[in-house]
Write an enzyme that holds these catalytic residues in place. Structure first.
Site, short mmCIF file in Angstrom:
data_model
loop_
_atom_site.label_atom_id
_atom_site.label_comp_id
_atom_site.label_asym_id
_atom_site.label_seq_id
_atom_site.Cartn_x
_atom_site.Cartn_y
_atom_site.Cartn_z
N THR A 48 5.46 115.48 -19.81
CA THR A 48 6.01 114.54 -20.80
C THR A 48 7.49 114.87 -20.98
O THR A 48 8.32 114.40 -20.21
CB THR A 48 5.25 114.62 -22.15
N LYS A 87 1.58 121.89 -18.15
CA LYS A 87 2.67 121.16 -18.78
C LYS A 87 2.74 121.57 -20.25
O LYS A 87 1.78 122.08 -20.82
CB LYS A 87 2.48 119.66 -18.64
N THR A 121 0.91 118.37 -26.65
CA THR A 121 0.08 119.06 -25.72
C THR A 121 0.58 120.02 -24.69
O THR A 121 1.50 119.78 -23.94
CB THR A 121 -0.77 118.10 -24.93
N GLU A 123 11.38 123.38 -26.01
CA GLU A 123 12.38 122.39 -26.40
C GLU A 123 13.69 123.03 -26.82
O GLU A 123 13.73 123.82 -27.75
CB GLU A 123 11.84 121.54 -27.54
N ASN A 147 14.12 117.30 -32.28
CA ASN A 147 13.03 117.05 -33.21
C ASN A 147 13.44 116.32 -34.48
O ASN A 147 12.58 115.91 -35.25
CB ASN A 147 12.34 118.37 -33.55
#
Lengths: 408, 408
Positions: free
Chosen positions: B158, B184, B195, B281, B403
């Protein structure tokens, strides 16, 4: 969200401080520990006071906390609390412990008190020894007065952007009893700032053991329910003095006004706790999470704190994003009992999640609500009658900036 | 830090994938769920395979996980795993569950398998229904081949910035056994991405019950020890297939090569877990925290995860700040047994904290070490023989940016 049954019996004293209760003096000055700001404070009761305290759960407990615990254990009475900011006297070994004793001794001598009537608190950089010449200056020169509340409030700050004070009153046996408080804390920060400190004074007549029970129950629903970054410092402490200046029957759980007294103390603690959360490092918003219908009050508090402490919820609030997914993510992640099908989530007044799926809601309205500087999230469960609240703040670029800056 | 006793018996297969073990095919394509990137994948074993899986601990478990659990429960065998990205099919109620069953049915029909031989996984936005026309396209058109590993690896991503694969080999009864994996995950993100997914294939001969035990023990020391932001998603799952293509005595705890097999599987899981942490991230660095001398392995893992998950440690690493205070802050905050006086902290090779106080160390050297893209923190305790490791990443402006961006 305090569910007070006696709210009508309690009144807020606007502008009230730790000096609003009868029989207290305080002061604060610049001793040279910080560059310019006040860094040394003293709180003094006219007479020996009953006392109670709660301390950090960290394994690394700072020297002043050890000395304060010893003072309280000796006679269950305190008359003075001495505080310095800038240097936390934590992770300082034997020398640090000896310095904390010396600081206590100097105040005891100056005000002609037994050393065990003196509590010690420090906040600031950890791992550095206290510069004792400056501490001596503070001990020699601090002048407690009836009007010294602001000086005291300022002297305990580190990276806080504002002073924090609260005051509420109730009637005990028909007499007005006042509970006032001061606090500091906004995160653990550049370079290694330690600490949330809270000081609560009252003129109530109450034994230390009952005061301790009252304080403990208030703390669990106030200071223990705030999170700026999920960290616990070496120096966290909340200390309460009750000097019995008001002439009423001693308070205990058997007293008819006991419950009102505890609720009033909790309002003081909650008020201070929210001020700390609101002043979190880099924060732009106060976030309040209410949980209803949990299996128990404890589980409600656990869920509320999990949601308010989630980095993803915190960044969503900063981004004014009505992100129900992150809220249920945090709820789902908690160890508390949750039936996903019976969970409802509100952001302000908007129902955003219900019966296991997201709801249709006005993004526009939700974003508008999230623009306010106080954001309320409500979570309704169906596990039982437990309710609880937690407070925090958003996670912003400034939090990263403040905390990623190099120490030197 | 895997403490392998059998490291000499295990070799890493560079460039290896889920197709390196004998008897597997995979494929991936663009079905239209995402704008351009691959979004639909299939992993297929030539024969029914033993299987094992671990699932998210979230109370909000997504529909595909329920279907996969049902498949595995039916016969303890799997032959195909179908995955889509972009839409997680989580928080989608009865319609979502029905869609996951349909997805399983379509693959079963196309490859002439009993439906219970098919596992289903989804990752992406939660709260949205699967567009079933696109899922049908995927089910109809995906072509599993012996060379389709990259297509498969890409189709499950993703917000990941890179593919994640790992492969190790060992000898069982003198025969080469291969364990390969794909994964992932980089956080839960804009808007509500769910996920961490992991898929591990092997040609080993092993019953599902033993495979489940092996997987569980590996997960606790690998995937469960990484944290990007402390969140758990609705769709997290790690799935293992063992098709027994290699002709050796069935593996069980009684087999002489059992321990080596488990250690090899752990290396695969650990390798994938580290790749996920590294790709967190906004992350610029992989952070590894080793704890030695804890009361138990479990307590060591708890402490390690606490430190690596601390926002203050994460921002300090980003700021290249050798901030021992934040590390001991996180250690002190954990519920594990810790004697502060006997705690030593190393940042890379530098002792920065010992005997309850900070050490003299070269800030210059420490900062240099922190400039690397992999940072190691070691914590030595004196409570017992427990050791454990956790992995994470630094907390950066980009994490907040990613975010805090509005969903739409």
């Amino acid at each position: 969200m305090l569910q007070t049954t006696d709210k009508h019996k309690i009144s807020k004293l606007d502008g009230g401080t730790v000096l609003s209760p009868l029989g207290y003096k305080s002061g604060g000055l610049h001793s040279g520990l910080r560059r310019e700001k006040k860094d040394f404070g003293l709180l003094l009761s006219d007479h020996p006071a009953s006392c109670a305290a709660v301390y950090t759960q960290s394994h690394f407990q700072a020297a002043p906390l050890k000395v304060t615990q010893e003072s309280i254990a000796a006679s269950q009475k305190l008359q003075a609390v001495v505080i310095n900011s800038a240097v936390a006297n934590a992770c300082t070994g034997k020398e640090g412990l000896s310095n904390a004793y010396t600081m206590r001794q100097w105040i005891a001598e100056r005000f002609q008190l037994p050393p065990e009537y003196v509590a010690v608190a420090s906040t600031g950089v950890i791992g550095e020894q206290l510069p004792m010449d400056k501490i001596k200056t503070g001990c020699d020169q601090v002048v407690p007065t009836r009007t010294g509340a602001e000086d005291f409030q300022k002297s305990i700050l580190t990276t806080d952007t504002c002073q924090k004070a609260a005051c509420y009153q109730l009637a005990v046996d028909g007499h007005t009893v006042t509970i006032g408080g001061a606090a500091k804390g906004s995160g653990m920060i550049h370079p290694n700032m330690a600490t949330m400190l809270g000081f609560v004074t009252t003129d109530a007549n109450i034994e230390s053991c009952h005061l301790q029970n009252a304080l403990k129950s208030c703390i669990d629903k106030s200071f223990n329910q705030i999170t700026v970054d999920g960290e616990t410092s070496t120096n966290d402490m909340v200390l309460t003095l009750a000097n019995g200046e008001v002439n009423h029957q001693p308070l205990s759980p058997a007293h008819k006004d006991w419950s009102t007294f505890v609720q009033t103390m909790q309002l003081v603690c909650e008020d201070l706790a929210k001020q700390i959360a609101r002043d979190g490092e880099g924060a732009t918003k106060l976030v309040e999470v209410n949980v209803q219908g949990a299996y128990s009050h404890e589980e409600a508090r656990i869920i509320a704190k999990k949601v308010v402490g989630s980095n993803l919820v915190k960044t969503a609030v900063y981004g004014q994003d009505a992100n129900w997914g992150r809220i249920i993510g945090a709820v789902g992640h908690s160890e508390a009992k949750v039936n996903p099908e019976a969970c409802e989530v509100y952001i302000e007044d908007q129902l955003v999640f219900s019966q296991g799926t997201p709801c249709l809601f006005s993004e526009e309205e939700a974003t508008k609500a999230l623009r306010k500087d106080k954001v309320k999230i409500e979570i309704l469960l169906s596990e039982g009658g437990g309710f609880g609240t937690a407070w925090g703040c958003d996670l912003t670029y400034d939090y990263v900036k403040i905390n990623a800056s190099y120490r030197s």
